[in-house]
Design a protein around this motif. Structure first.
Motif, PDB file in Angstrom:
ATOM      1  N   UNK A 204      30.603  38.780  21.052  1.00 27.43           N
ATOM      2  CA  UNK A 204      30.549  38.599  22.508  1.00 27.43           C
ATOM      3  C   UNK A 204      31.233  37.284  22.833  1.00 27.43           C
ATOM      4  N   UNK A 205      32.240  37.367  23.679  1.00 26.33           N
ATOM      5  CA  UNK A 205      32.990  36.175  24.061  1.00 26.33           C
ATOM      6  C   UNK A 205      33.158  36.167  25.570  1.00 26.33           C
ATOM      7  N   UNK A 206      32.883  35.049  26.186  1.00 24.78           N
ATOM      8  CA  UNK A 206      33.011  34.915  27.632  1.00 24.78           C
ATOM      9  C   UNK A 206      34.056  33.842  27.942  1.00 24.78           C
ATOM     10  N   UNK A 207      35.087  34.228  28.669  1.00 21.09           N
ATOM     11  CA  UNK A 207      36.122  33.291  29.102  1.00 21.09           C
ATOM     12  C   UNK A 207      36.051  33.146  30.609  1.00 21.09           C
ATOM     13  N   UNK A 208      36.070  31.910  31.075  1.00 19.42           N
ATOM     14  CA  UNK A 208      36.060  31.651  32.510  1.00 19.42           C
ATOM     15  C   UNK A 208      37.502  31.663  33.007  1.00 19.42           C
ATOM     16  N   UNK A 209      37.896  32.790  33.569  1.00 21.23           N
ATOM     17  CA  UNK A 209      39.289  32.987  33.966  1.00 21.23           C
ATOM     18  C   UNK A 209      39.627  32.179  35.207  1.00 21.23           C
ATOM     19  N   UNK A 210      38.832  32.371  36.247  1.00 22.73           N
ATOM     20  CA  UNK A 210      39.006  31.645  37.508  1.00 22.73           C
ATOM     21  C   UNK A 210      40.419  31.749  38.072  1.00 22.73           C
ATOM     22  N   UNK A 211      40.933  32.998  38.156  1.00 21.98           N
ATOM     23  CA  UNK A 211      42.202  33.195  38.856  1.00 21.98           C
ATOM     24  C   UNK A 211      41.905  33.766  40.238  1.00 21.98           C
ATOM     25  N   UNK A 212      42.911  34.325  40.896  1.00 17.61           N
ATOM     26  CA  UNK A 212      42.707  34.808  42.261  1.00 17.61           C
ATOM     27  C   UNK A 212      41.770  36.011  42.337  1.00 17.61           C
ATOM     28  N   UNK A 213      41.642  36.756  41.237  1.00 16.32           N
ATOM     29  CA  UNK A 213      40.831  37.977  41.250  1.00 16.32           C
ATOM     30  C   UNK A 213      39.504  37.830  40.522  1.00 16.32           C
ATOM     31  N   UNK A 214      39.559  37.222  39.326  1.00 17.20           N
ATOM     32  CA  UNK A 214      38.406  37.274  38.444  1.00 17.20           C
ATOM     33  C   UNK A 214      37.796  35.904  38.179  1.00 17.20           C
ATOM     34  N   UNK A 215      36.485  35.942  37.960  1.00 14.97           N
ATOM     35  CA  UNK A 215      35.761  34.731  37.582  1.00 14.97           C
ATOM     36  C   UNK A 215      35.607  34.649  36.072  1.00 14.97           C
ATOM     37  N   UNK A 216      35.014  35.694  35.482  1.00 13.88           N
ATOM     38  CA  UNK A 216      34.754  35.705  34.043  1.00 13.88           C
ATOM     39  C   UNK A 216      35.344  36.955  33.390  1.00 13.88           C
ATOM     40  N   UNK A 217      35.731  36.802  32.128  1.00 13.25           N
ATOM     41  CA  UNK A 217      36.170  37.921  31.294  1.00 13.25           C
ATOM     42  C   UNK A 217      35.230  37.962  30.094  1.00 13.25           C
ATOM     43  N   UNK A 270      34.349  39.707  39.327  1.00  8.82           N
ATOM     44  CA  UNK A 270      35.135  39.166  40.444  1.00  8.82           C
ATOM     45  C   UNK A 270      34.690  37.766  40.839  1.00  8.82           C
ATOM     46  N   UNK A 271      35.601  37.024  41.427  1.00 11.06           N
ATOM     47  CA  UNK A 271      35.291  35.656  41.881  1.00 11.06           C
ATOM     48  C   UNK A 271      34.170  35.651  42.908  1.00 11.06           C
ATOM     49  N   UNK A 272      34.089  36.704  43.694  1.00 15.94           N
ATOM     50  CA  UNK A 272      33.085  36.750  44.750  1.00 15.94           C
ATOM     51  C   UNK A 272      31.658  36.870  44.229  1.00 15.94           C
ATOM     52  N   UNK A 273      31.498  37.384  42.991  1.00 18.26           N
ATOM     53  CA  UNK A 273      30.156  37.521  42.411  1.00 18.26           C
ATOM     54  C   UNK A 273      30.272  37.742  40.905  1.00 18.26           C
ATOM     55  N   UNK A 274      30.108  36.709  40.086  1.00 17.87           N
ATOM     56  CA  UNK A 274      30.237  36.834  38.635  1.00 17.87           C
ATOM     57  C   UNK A 274      29.157  37.696  37.978  1.00 17.87           C
TER      58      UNK A 274
END
Length: 323
Positions: A204-217, A270-274
């Motif tokens: 399990x790996x969590x990356x904080x993307x924080x681009x225009x669309x996504x918060x976490x991957x 999504x950035x709007x709700x992780x």
């Protein structure tokens, strides 16, 4: 390590289909409010007809003659025939647009001789479409698969089915779902559904993307070795084997000998709700078996060419020479 086709020998298919990592033995639709992970329903679905799409009428549920074991993605399993896989997808999403691709393995890795390989993979799209608009170049560029403008792709499935003519076999399955705002499942619900279907994940790996669309991957992986034994979290091969198989339909795939059945899942929040999932993907390959399968393909191509040359020579020797 090689990139993306073909059908193999009985031993190869047996080795592949014996790979087991939990999961059901039949296709099915998710229960209401659940993430579509492909869990089988308790009761058999009512018979229905899928859309034609030039592939002929099909009564659902699709009939499966290939006996395969191991996990599935919406009923699709490694080792199935291409036609069986197409029918499963058509019954799963009877409005899907299906497009075939004539290559999956990198052609430069083979001596094709005089053999032509066709329909080595297929992609199925479901979602909302509208008529293409050709009034301007910009609008024309939005026209996509099936001669339609895809306003929202809710589901995209890709199945790799390489093989010589008549021997095309499922060697990889990928599925991506994209959810509209207000229809997104919770991250915890998706992970719980995946764990119920495939068992406990090792990565399990969590990356904080924080681009225009996504918060976490969030990346999850289930990995087995060549002997079909789950790799321990302390095994140094775990990370390398897990990274090879990507869950998203449009991402490239690699594989290596020594790694076995690998299932990958990617959740994009999504950035709007992780706490919810905007895009959910799951993919599956048996890396070591695929490596052997690729080598078997070349042997079969060589055998076809040897027989072709022998037949050509036999005809030539029986012909009179006019001098």
């Amino acid at each position: 390590m090689k990139r993306s086709g073909f059908a193999a020998t009985a031993l190869w298919i047996l080795a592949w289909t014996m790979a087991a990592c939990g999961g059901s033995d039949a296709s099915g639709e998710p229960s209401q409010g659940a993430v579509a992970t492909g869990d089988s329903p308790q009761a058999a679905p009512e018979a229905k007809e899928s859309a034609d799409h030039g592939l002929g009428k099909l009564k659902c549920p699709a009939k499966i003659r290939t006996q395969t074991k191991g996990p599935d993605i919406i009923g699709l399993k490694l080792g199935m025939s291409r036609d069986e896989a197409v029918n499963i997808v058509r019954c799963h999403a009877d409005d899907a647009y299906i497009e075939f691709e004539d290559r999956w393995f990198e052609p430069r890795g083979f001596n094709m001789h005089e053999t032509t390989l066709e329909k080595q993979a297929f992609v199925a799209l479901s979602g909302e479409t509208s008529a293409c608009d050709y009034s301007s170049f910009d609008r024309m560029q939005r026209c996509g698969a099936g001669g339609r403008q895809w306003d929202h792709v809710s589901e995209k499935i890709k199945v790799a089915t390489p093989g010589i003519p008549g021997g095309e076999t499922v060697v990889g399955v990928w599925r991506t779902q994209t959810f509209k705002e207000g229809e997104t499942p919770a991250v915890d619900s998706v992970i719980a559904a995946l764990t119920k279907k495939y068992g406990r994940f090792q990565v399990r790996q969590v990356d904080h993307v924080n681009n225009n669309l996504w918060s976490d991957r969030i990346e999850l992986a289930w990995v087995r070795d060549a002997d079909d034994t789950p790799l321990s979290e302390a095994d140094p091969a775990l990370g390398a084997c897990a990274r090879n198989v990507r869950a998203r339909v449009d991402e490239g795939q690699v594989w290596r000998d020594g790694c076995g059945l690998t299932i990958a899942a990617t959740l994009l929040a999504p950035r709007t709700n992780p706490a919810v999932v905007g895009e959910f993907s799951v993919g599956m390959m048996n890396q070591g078996a695929l490596y052997a399968y690729q080598e078997a393909l070349q042997l079969q191509l060589d055998d076809i060419e040897t027989k072709r040359r022998a037949n050509e020579l036999e005809k030539a020797q029986s012909s009179d020479v006019d001098l």
